[in-house]
Design an enzyme around this catalytic site. Structure first.
Site, PDB file in Angstrom:
ATOM      1  N   LYS A  44      -1.040 -10.380  14.650  1.00 44.70           N
ATOM      2  CA  LYS A  44       0.282  -9.649  14.579  1.00 44.70           C
ATOM      3  C   LYS A  44       0.676  -8.436  13.758  1.00 44.70           C
ATOM      4  O   LYS A  44       1.607  -7.949  14.065  1.00 44.70           O
ATOM      5  CB  LYS A  44       1.333 -10.909  14.453  1.00 44.70           C
ATOM      6  CG  LYS A  44       0.868 -12.113  15.190  1.00 44.70           C
ATOM      7  CD  LYS A  44       1.719 -13.259  14.684  1.00 44.70           C
ATOM      8  CE  LYS A  44       0.732 -14.280  14.197  1.00 44.70           C
ATOM      9  NZ  LYS A  44       1.325 -15.802  13.804  1.00 44.70           N
ATOM     10  N   GLY A  45      -0.078  -8.367  12.776  1.00 46.99           N
ATOM     11  CA  GLY A  45       0.209  -7.581  11.730  1.00 46.99           C
ATOM     12  C   GLY A  45       0.362  -5.876  11.993  1.00 46.99           C
ATOM     13  O   GLY A  45       1.000  -5.181  11.391  1.00 46.99           O
ATOM     14  N   GLU A 100      -4.809  -0.917  13.283  1.00 49.29           N
ATOM     15  CA  GLU A 100      -4.903  -2.329  12.316  1.00 49.29           C
ATOM     16  C   GLU A 100      -3.833  -1.905  11.189  1.00 49.29           C
ATOM     17  O   GLU A 100      -3.540  -0.776  10.853  1.00 49.29           O
ATOM     18  CB  GLU A 100      -6.191  -1.998  12.055  1.00 49.29           C
ATOM     19  CG  GLU A 100      -6.474  -3.191  10.754  1.00 49.29           C
ATOM     20  CD  GLU A 100      -6.507  -4.522  11.187  1.00 49.29           C
ATOM     21  OE1 GLU A 100      -5.414  -4.958  11.687  1.00 49.29           O
ATOM     22  OE2 GLU A 100      -7.426  -5.146  10.879  1.00 49.29           O
ATOM     23  N   ASP A 101      -3.560  -3.172  10.758  1.00 49.15           N
ATOM     24  CA  ASP A 101      -2.479  -3.101   9.581  1.00 49.15           C
ATOM     25  C   ASP A 101      -3.019  -2.623   8.141  1.00 49.15           C
ATOM     26  O   ASP A 101      -2.411  -1.487   7.768  1.00 49.15           O
ATOM     27  CB  ASP A 101      -1.666  -4.536   9.427  1.00 49.15           C
ATOM     28  CG  ASP A 101      -2.553  -5.606   9.423  1.00 49.15           C
ATOM     29  OD1 ASP A 101      -3.995  -5.438   9.387  1.00 49.15           O
ATOM     30  OD2 ASP A 101      -2.084  -6.759   9.535  1.00 49.15           O
ATOM     31  N   ASP A 104      -9.201  -4.595   4.323  1.00 47.55           N
ATOM     32  CA  ASP A 104      -9.444  -5.199   3.129  1.00 47.55           C
ATOM     33  C   ASP A 104     -11.041  -5.269   2.714  1.00 47.55           C
ATOM     34  O   ASP A 104     -11.539  -4.282   2.202  1.00 47.55           O
ATOM     35  CB  ASP A 104      -8.599  -6.536   3.042  1.00 47.55           C
ATOM     36  CG  ASP A 104      -8.803  -7.247   1.612  1.00 47.55           C
ATOM     37  OD1 ASP A 104      -8.899  -6.715   0.591  1.00 47.55           O
ATOM     38  OD2 ASP A 104      -8.641  -8.350   1.500  1.00 47.55           O
ATOM     39  N   LYS A 132      -7.606  -0.810   1.734  1.00 47.11           N
ATOM     40  CA  LYS A 132      -7.776  -1.289   0.543  1.00 47.11           C
ATOM     41  C   LYS A 132      -9.096  -0.934  -0.009  1.00 47.11           C
ATOM     42  O   LYS A 132     -10.011  -1.955  -0.121  1.00 47.11           O
ATOM     43  CB  LYS A 132      -7.470  -2.756   0.266  1.00 47.11           C
ATOM     44  CG  LYS A 132      -6.513  -3.101  -0.733  1.00 47.11           C
ATOM     45  CD  LYS A 132      -6.452  -4.610  -0.768  1.00 47.11           C
ATOM     46  CE  LYS A 132      -5.349  -5.254  -0.122  1.00 47.11           C
ATOM     47  NZ  LYS A 132      -5.267  -6.778  -0.393  1.00 47.11           N
ATOM     48  N   PHE A 153      -1.654  -7.227  -3.257  1.00 50.01           N
ATOM     49  CA  PHE A 153      -1.367  -7.996  -2.309  1.00 50.01           C
ATOM     50  C   PHE A 153      -0.138  -7.168  -1.606  1.00 50.01           C
ATOM     51  O   PHE A 153       0.893  -7.546  -2.437  1.00 50.01           O
ATOM     52  CB  PHE A 153      -1.342  -9.525  -2.563  1.00 50.01           C
ATOM     53  CG  PHE A 153      -1.252 -10.452  -1.013  1.00 50.01           C
ATOM     54  CD1 PHE A 153      -2.463 -10.716  -0.688  1.00 50.01           C
ATOM     55  CD2 PHE A 153       0.031 -10.590  -0.545  1.00 50.01           C
ATOM     56  CE1 PHE A 153      -2.540 -11.103   0.671  1.00 50.01           C
ATOM     57  CE2 PHE A 153       0.102 -11.330   0.482  1.00 50.01           C
ATOM     58  CZ  PHE A 153      -0.974 -11.529   1.342  1.00 50.01           C
ATOM     59  N   VAL A 154      -0.148  -6.946  -0.522  1.00 51.81           N
ATOM     60  CA  VAL A 154       1.014  -6.348   0.142  1.00 51.81           C
ATOM     61  C   VAL A 154       1.561  -6.966   1.266  1.00 51.81           C
ATOM     62  O   VAL A 154       0.952  -7.724   2.221  1.00 51.81           O
ATOM     63  CB  VAL A 154       0.698  -4.627   0.580  1.00 51.81           C
ATOM     64  CG1 VAL A 154       0.562  -4.037  -0.551  1.00 51.81           C
ATOM     65  CG2 VAL A 154      -0.672  -4.939   1.393  1.00 51.81           C
ATOM     66  N   ASP A 160       1.934  -9.876   6.316  1.00 54.47           N
ATOM     67  CA  ASP A 160       2.596 -11.389   6.069  1.00 54.47           C
ATOM     68  C   ASP A 160       2.194 -12.007   4.804  1.00 54.47           C
ATOM     69  O   ASP A 160       1.021 -11.426   4.178  1.00 54.47           O
ATOM     70  CB  ASP A 160       2.439 -12.360   7.023  1.00 54.47           C
ATOM     71  CG  ASP A 160       1.015 -12.718   7.193  1.00 54.47           C
ATOM     72  OD1 ASP A 160      -0.156 -11.845   7.240  1.00 54.47           O
ATOM     73  OD2 ASP A 160       0.551 -13.780   6.835  1.00 54.47           O
ATOM     74  N   ARG A 166       6.880 -10.215   7.672  1.00 54.25           N
ATOM     75  CA  ARG A 166       6.223  -9.151   8.560  1.00 54.25           C
ATOM     76  C   ARG A 166       7.318  -8.037   9.081  1.00 54.25           C
ATOM     77  O   ARG A 166       7.087  -7.042   9.403  1.00 54.25           O
ATOM     78  CB  ARG A 166       5.498  -9.739   9.855  1.00 54.25           C
ATOM     79  CG  ARG A 166       4.504 -10.537   9.665  1.00 54.25           C
ATOM     80  CD  ARG A 166       3.922 -11.031  11.109  1.00 54.25           C
ATOM     81  NE  ARG A 166       2.867 -12.000  10.893  1.00 54.25           N
ATOM     82  CZ  ARG A 166       1.579 -11.863  10.701  1.00 54.25           C
ATOM     83  NH1 ARG A 166       1.069 -10.725  10.130  1.00 54.25           N
ATOM     84  NH2 ARG A 166       0.963 -12.723  10.503  1.00 54.25           N
TER      85      ARG A 166
HETATM   86  P1  IMP Z   1     -10.474  -8.023   6.017  1.00 49.28           P
HETATM   87  O1  IMP Z   1     -11.385  -8.566   7.079  1.00 49.28           O
HETATM   88  O2  IMP Z   1     -10.974  -8.794   4.745  1.00 49.28           O
HETATM   89  O3  IMP Z   1     -10.554  -6.796   6.014  1.00 49.28           O
HETATM   90  O4  IMP Z   1      -9.032  -8.558   6.128  1.00 49.28           O
HETATM   91  C1  IMP Z   1      -8.191  -7.770   7.190  1.00 49.28           C
HETATM   92  C2  IMP Z   1      -7.153  -8.503   7.263  1.00 49.28           C
HETATM   93  O5  IMP Z   1      -6.542  -9.475   6.098  1.00 49.28           O
HETATM   94  C3  IMP Z   1      -6.026  -7.803   7.693  1.00 49.28           C
HETATM   95  O6  IMP Z   1      -5.695  -7.341   9.015  1.00 49.28           O
HETATM   96  C4  IMP Z   1      -4.844  -8.539   7.175  1.00 49.28           C
HETATM   97  O7  IMP Z   1      -4.232  -9.525   8.440  1.00 49.28           O
HETATM   98  C5  IMP Z   1      -5.175  -9.254   6.085  1.00 49.28           C
HETATM   99  N1  IMP Z   1      -4.951  -8.767   4.565  1.00 49.28           N
HETATM  100  C6  IMP Z   1      -5.594  -8.259   3.850  1.00 49.28           C
HETATM  101  N2  IMP Z   1      -5.081  -7.833   2.364  1.00 49.28           N
HETATM  102  C7  IMP Z   1      -3.762  -8.142   2.912  1.00 49.28           C
HETATM  103  C8  IMP Z   1      -2.753  -8.010   2.124  1.00 49.28           C
HETATM  104  O8  IMP Z   1      -2.540  -7.540   0.852  1.00 49.28           O
HETATM  105  N3  IMP Z   1      -1.460  -8.489   2.597  1.00 49.28           N
HETATM  106  C9  IMP Z   1      -1.389  -9.020   3.765  1.00 49.28           C
HETATM  107  N4  IMP Z   1      -2.521  -9.478   4.623  1.00 49.28           N
HETATM  108  C10 IMP Z   1      -3.678  -8.846   4.280  1.00 49.28           C
HETATM  109 MG    MG Z   2      -4.509  -8.423  10.521  1.00 50.84          MG
END
Ligand code: IMP
Ligand code: MG
Length: 182
Positions: A44-45, A100-101, A104, A132, A153-154, A160, A166
Site C-alpha cells: 500500500k506504501g 515504490e515507496d 531498504d 536507503k 525509520f521513516v 507506515d 500512511r
Molecule cells: P526491502 O525489501 O528491505 O527493500 O523493504 C522494502 C519495504 O520495506 C518497503 O516497501 C517498505 O514497505 C518497508 N520499509 C523499509 N524501510 C522502511 C521505513 O523506514 N519505514 C517504513 N517502511 C519501510
Molecule cells: Mg512497501
C-alpha cells in the site's frame, strides 16, 4: 480541518515531495517519449507517491498495482517476499515502471523485478520515493529516486509504522523516544 501535530522528526514536506515528483515526471517524459508505459504501484506504501507521478507525467500511461510483503510489524525486513496481490494487466512487450515507496535491503524489489521479467516486458525499471542505500543487501538499482536517505525509520506519505501514519502529508523519521509516545 483541525491542526495536527507533526509525528516524528520532519524530513521532507509536501512541497519538497511535490517538487521532486515533478522533476522525476519530467525525466520519465523524456525517457519514455513516444512509448506506452505501465505504472505499477506497490501497495500500500506507494499510493501517494504513485498518484504524484501519475498526475505529473505526460507519458502514455496505463496503471496497475501489486502487493508484495516482506515486512511484519517490526522495523526490520524479514527477507521473505510474498506476492499477495497480482496485477492482471498484460505486460508482454510493454515498458513497466515499478513505483515504490522505499528501497531498504532491496530484497522485495529484486524478487519483484525477477517475477515481472518472466512476463516478457520490454523493460522493467524502478521509481522509488526514497532510497536507503546504506541498508542495501540485494543487488538492486533504481533508475529514479526521489530522495536518498540515511539509515532512518521513516513514516508518512504512504509509509507506515505498524500500518499507521500512511496518510501523513510529509515524510518524517521516528527515533526510539518518538515510538514510546505514539
Ligand atoms: P526491502 O525489501 O528491505 O527493500 O523493504 C522494502 C519495504 O520495506 C518497503 O516497501 C517498505 O514497505 C518497508 N520499509 C523499509 N524501510 C522502511 C521505513 O523506514 N519505514 C517504513 N517502511 C519501510
Ligand atoms: Mg512497501
Amino acid at each position: 480541518m483541525s491542526e495536527r501535530k507533526i509525528i516524528g522528526k520532519m524530513l521532507y514536506t509536501q512541497e519538497d515531495i511535490t517538487k521532486r515528483a515533478k522533476e522525476i515526471a519530467a525525466e520519465i517524459d523524456r525517457d519514455y517519449e513516444g512509448e506506452e508505459l505501465i505504472l505499477l504501484g506497490t501497495l500500500k506504501g506507494s499510493i501517494p507517491w504513485f498518484t504524484d507521478i501519475l498526475k505529473y507525467t505526460t507519458a502514455d500511461t496505463k496503471i496497475d498495482f501489486i502487493t508484495a510483503s516482506s515486512y511484519g510489524s517490526s522495523m526490520t525486513s524479514s527477507g521473505i517476499v510474498k506476492i499477495t496481490f497480482d496485477p492482471q494487466i498484460n505486460m508482454y512487450n510493454k515498458h513497466v515502471l515499478i513505483i515504490e515507496d522505499i528501497i531498504d535491503t532491496g530484497n522485495t524489489l529484486k524478487y519483484l523485478k525477477a517475477k515481472l521479467e518472466e512476463r516478457g516486458p520490454k523493460s522493467v525499471k524502478v521509481c522509488a520515493m526514497l532510497n536507503k542505500e546504506p541498508r542495501r543487501v540485494a543487488d538492486l538499482h533504481a533508475e529514479y529516486v526521489g530522495f536518498e536517505i540515511d539509515d532512518l525509520f521513516v513514516i508518512g506519505y504512504g509509509l507506515d509504522y505498524d500500518q499507521r501514519f500512511r496518510g501523513l502529508p510529509y515524510i518524517s523519521y521516528l527515533e526510539p523516544s518518538d515510538v514510546e509516545s505514539l
